[in-house]
Design an enzyme around this catalytic site. Structure first.
Site, PDB file in Angstrom:
ATOM      1  N   GLN A   1       0.836  -1.207   0.000  1.00 12.59           N
ATOM      2  CA  GLN A   1       0.000   0.000   0.000  1.00 12.59           C
ATOM      3  C   GLN A   1       0.872   1.257   0.000  1.00 12.59           C
ATOM      4  OE1 GLN A   1      -3.059   0.447  -0.503  1.00 12.59           O
ATOM      5  NE2 GLN A   1      -4.165  -1.410   0.060  1.00 12.59           N
TER       6      GLN A   1
ATOM      7  N   CYS B   1     -10.311  -0.895  -4.218  1.00 13.91           N
ATOM      8  CA  CYS B   1      -9.870   0.452  -4.586  1.00 13.91           C
ATOM      9  C   CYS B   1     -10.719   1.021  -5.718  1.00 13.91           C
ATOM     10  CB  CYS B   1      -8.392   0.452  -4.949  1.00 13.91           C
ATOM     11  SG  CYS B   1      -8.014  -0.695  -6.258  1.00 13.91           S
TER      12      CYS B   1
HETATM   13  N1  SAH Z   1      -3.826  -7.528  -0.060  1.00 19.56           N
HETATM   14  C1  SAH Z   1      -2.554  -6.993  -0.461  1.00 19.56           C
HETATM   15  C2  SAH Z   1      -2.426  -6.754  -1.964  1.00 19.56           C
HETATM   16  C3  SAH Z   1      -3.599  -6.127  -2.665  1.00 19.56           C
HETATM   17  S1  SAH Z   1      -3.304  -5.596  -4.324  1.00 19.56           S
HETATM   18  C4  SAH Z   1      -2.221  -5.757   0.323  1.00 19.56           C
HETATM   19  O1  SAH Z   1      -3.093  -5.136   0.933  1.00 19.56           O
HETATM   20  O2  SAH Z   1      -1.056  -5.364   0.354  1.00 19.56           O
HETATM   21  C5  SAH Z   1      -3.959  -6.877  -5.292  1.00 19.56           C
HETATM   22  C6  SAH Z   1      -3.062  -8.083  -5.419  1.00 19.56           C
HETATM   23  O3  SAH Z   1      -3.738  -9.031  -6.248  1.00 19.56           O
HETATM   24  C7  SAH Z   1      -1.726  -7.815  -6.094  1.00 19.56           C
HETATM   25  O4  SAH Z   1      -0.701  -8.276  -5.261  1.00 19.56           O
HETATM   26  C8  SAH Z   1      -1.801  -8.614  -7.404  1.00 19.56           C
HETATM   27  O5  SAH Z   1      -0.565  -9.154  -7.781  1.00 19.56           O
HETATM   28  C9  SAH Z   1      -2.783  -9.708  -7.046  1.00 19.56           C
HETATM   29  N2  SAH Z   1      -3.516 -10.330  -8.162  1.00 19.56           N
HETATM   30  C10 SAH Z   1      -3.914  -9.740  -9.328  1.00 19.56           C
HETATM   31  N3  SAH Z   1      -4.631 -10.602 -10.069  1.00 19.56           N
HETATM   32  C11 SAH Z   1      -4.720 -11.757  -9.367  1.00 19.56           C
HETATM   33  C12 SAH Z   1      -5.335 -13.016  -9.610  1.00 19.56           C
HETATM   34  N4  SAH Z   1      -6.028 -13.264 -10.729  1.00 19.56           N
HETATM   35  N5  SAH Z   1      -5.233 -13.966  -8.666  1.00 19.56           N
HETATM   36  C13 SAH Z   1      -4.544 -13.749  -7.512  1.00 19.56           C
HETATM   37  N6  SAH Z   1      -3.928 -12.559  -7.244  1.00 19.56           N
HETATM   38  C14 SAH Z   1      -4.004 -11.581  -8.148  1.00 19.56           C
END
Ligand code: SAH
Length: 455
Positions: free
Chosen positions: A285, A410
């Site tokens: 974040q 988001c």
């Molecule tokens: N929960 C974490 C990250 C959120 S961002 C935090 O708060 O820090 C969204 C995340 O989803 C990213 O890390 C991205 O790499 C992952 N992502 C995107 N598409 C995805 C998919 N199809 N399956 C699993 N993860 C995915």
């Protein structure tokens, strides 16, 4: 009747679009006027006209809104970063609250009474711990970094950005001095030539550690040792320097290949009392202080008991799940980026968390596999990218029948769409809290508690 291009009208701004542009009505037609405030009386020049709407430019603010304030940045309106430097923060929060309420009620079919008051930030400036600055050359051929102009790939050079951490300035200065001293070329999108694409910086605020990552259209840089030495000598909180290679013709910024030039290839920050390592390819974040508040609400909504199983979907480096793991029996994190999963595993170890398992897979496929393994989660946290969850994932989750789903999002529009789908599977929104993770921009984060209706 269509409004004529280049015609000038006087009108009052009465609303904002979801993109934060002011809206006025001229001859019954909605005209979108960027960088104006609700309550402004403006003279508007029509720049583009369609049948039912038009785009205008404010030529003059005839009578300013009482929401207005003097923008405190020289490139506001020219750079695409900020939407709201011309109104006070309370008006911005009001806009964000209304945007969430409108979207949730209209698309999600949610009762507006379920939406809590937005959690505003204590500080609106210098909060971003991540910067990806496109490298370009000015008209004299001098290499500089900046930001893209709104809806374009033209780089607006910039000396100081009010959103970025102040910790970036010394590294930017050294990088530019180095680049200009060795006659290296910035990357040119049109011709796919040149070397330097982006200067990518990350800062761990709590531990004061800085990462410098150079994104290049090459596997190595001339004089890269010299760059590292200059950074080491002049940037006291430098922790690591990484070269990221991106040779693709793409507007995806970061490439897949990283080579560490100095340090360990990652920095470590603290969040909700735990330590997290952050590498160039993993998500973290950008607003640490507000992220802690967001995760706090997510934990409250998850309300885990010591005999319960939690799945953290789209877990990135494991942040949300790991900060809740001590309250649960088992945590399973799912994430598609291998480096992020590697970080998540190390983060668990690092923090002495032994009840966590991490799976590198697409969320939908992982959910199916977990369902086949007869995993019975009590709570699932979802934190997808802007496009939201795919409907297959929602259906698989519903079939796993957790009593709570905590959805962190988001993008209010895709969140509202997914809430609607969840409701068709018997999951109702119980509480929604908007959190302002991105002051001065149009973005707003939301956390939602969905609970299974018993019938
Ligand atoms: N929960 C974490 C990250 C959120 S961002 C935090 O708060 O820090 C969204 C995340 O989803 C990213 O890390 C991205 O790499 C992952 N992502 C995107 N598409 C995805 C998919 N199809 N399956 C699993 N993860 C995915």
């Amino acid at each position: 009747m269509e409004l004529k291009k280049n015609e000038i009208y006087t009108a009052q701004i009465t609303d904002y679009t979801t993109e934060g542009s002011g809206v006025c009505k001229i001859n019954g037609i909605a005209v979108f006027v960027p960088s104006t405030a609700v309550g402004d009386t403006v003279s508007v020049k029509i720049v583009k006209s369609a049948k039912n709407y038009a785009y205008g430019r404010a030529e003059e603010i005839i009578s300013p809104s009482n929401q207005r304030k003097e923008p405190d940045c020289a490139v506001f309106g020219k750079c695409g970063g900020c939407t709201f430097r011309h109104i006070d923060y309370s008006a911005e929060l009001e806009f964000k609250q209304k945007r969430v309420v409108d979207t949730m009620t209209r698309i999600g079919g949610v009762d507006s009474g379920l939406i809590e008051k937005i959690i505003g930030a204590k500080s609106c400036n210098f909060y971003r711990n991540k910067a990806q600055l496109p490298v370009t050359a000015d008209k004299n051929g001098k290499i500089c970094v900046g930001f893209f102009a709104p809806r374009s790939h033209r780089v607006v050079p910039l000396d100081e950005c009010h959103l970025q951490s102040k910790a970036f300035a010394p590294a930017i200065k050294i990088f530019l001095e180095w680049a200009n001293s060795i006659n290296i070329k910035p990357y040119d999108e049109q011709t796919h030539t040149g070397i330097l694409r982006h200067l990518y910086l990350r800062y761990a605020e709590k531990t004061d550690e800085l990462m410098v990552c150079i994104i290049a259209n090459a596997n190595e840089l001339r004089h890269e040792k010299q760059l590292v030495q200059l950074l080491v000598d002049n940037v006291p909180n430098l922790k690591t320097v990484v070269l990221n290679t991106n040779t693709d013709k793409t507007n995806v910024i970061v490439g897949k290949k990283c080579r560490t030039l100095y340090g360990d290839g990652y920095i470590t920050d603290e969040l909700c009392g735990l330590k997290f390592r952050i590498s160039p390819l993993s998500f973290y974040q950008v607003n640490r202080t507000q992220a802690e508040r967001l995760y706090g609400i997510a934990a409250e909504y998850a309300d885990l008991k010591s005999d319960e199983t939690l799945i953290d979907m789209y877990c990135g480096t494991g942040t949300i799940g790991l900060t809740m793991a001590h309250n649960a029996k088992k945590l399973i994190g799912v994430e598609i980026i291998p480096q992020a999963i590697e970080d998540a595993k190390k983060n668990a170890k690092f923090n002495g968390i032994e009840n966590a398992e991490f799976i590198c897979a697409d969320a939908s496929s992982a959910a199916e596999a977990l369902s086949k393994r007869k995993i019975k989660p009590d709570c699932i946290v979802l934190d997808p990218p802007r496009k939201g969850c795919d409907s297959k994932l929602i259906s698989t989750i519903s079939s796993m029948s957790p009593s709570r789903v905590v959805y962190v999002s988001c993008d209010p529009a895709t969140l509202a769409r997914d809430i609607k789908i969840f409701s068709e599977y018997g999951y109702n929104a119980e509480k929604i809290t908007p959190v302002d993770l991105f002051p001065r921009t149009v973005h707003v984060e939301c956390v939602v508690l969905l609970t299974k209706v018993h019938n």
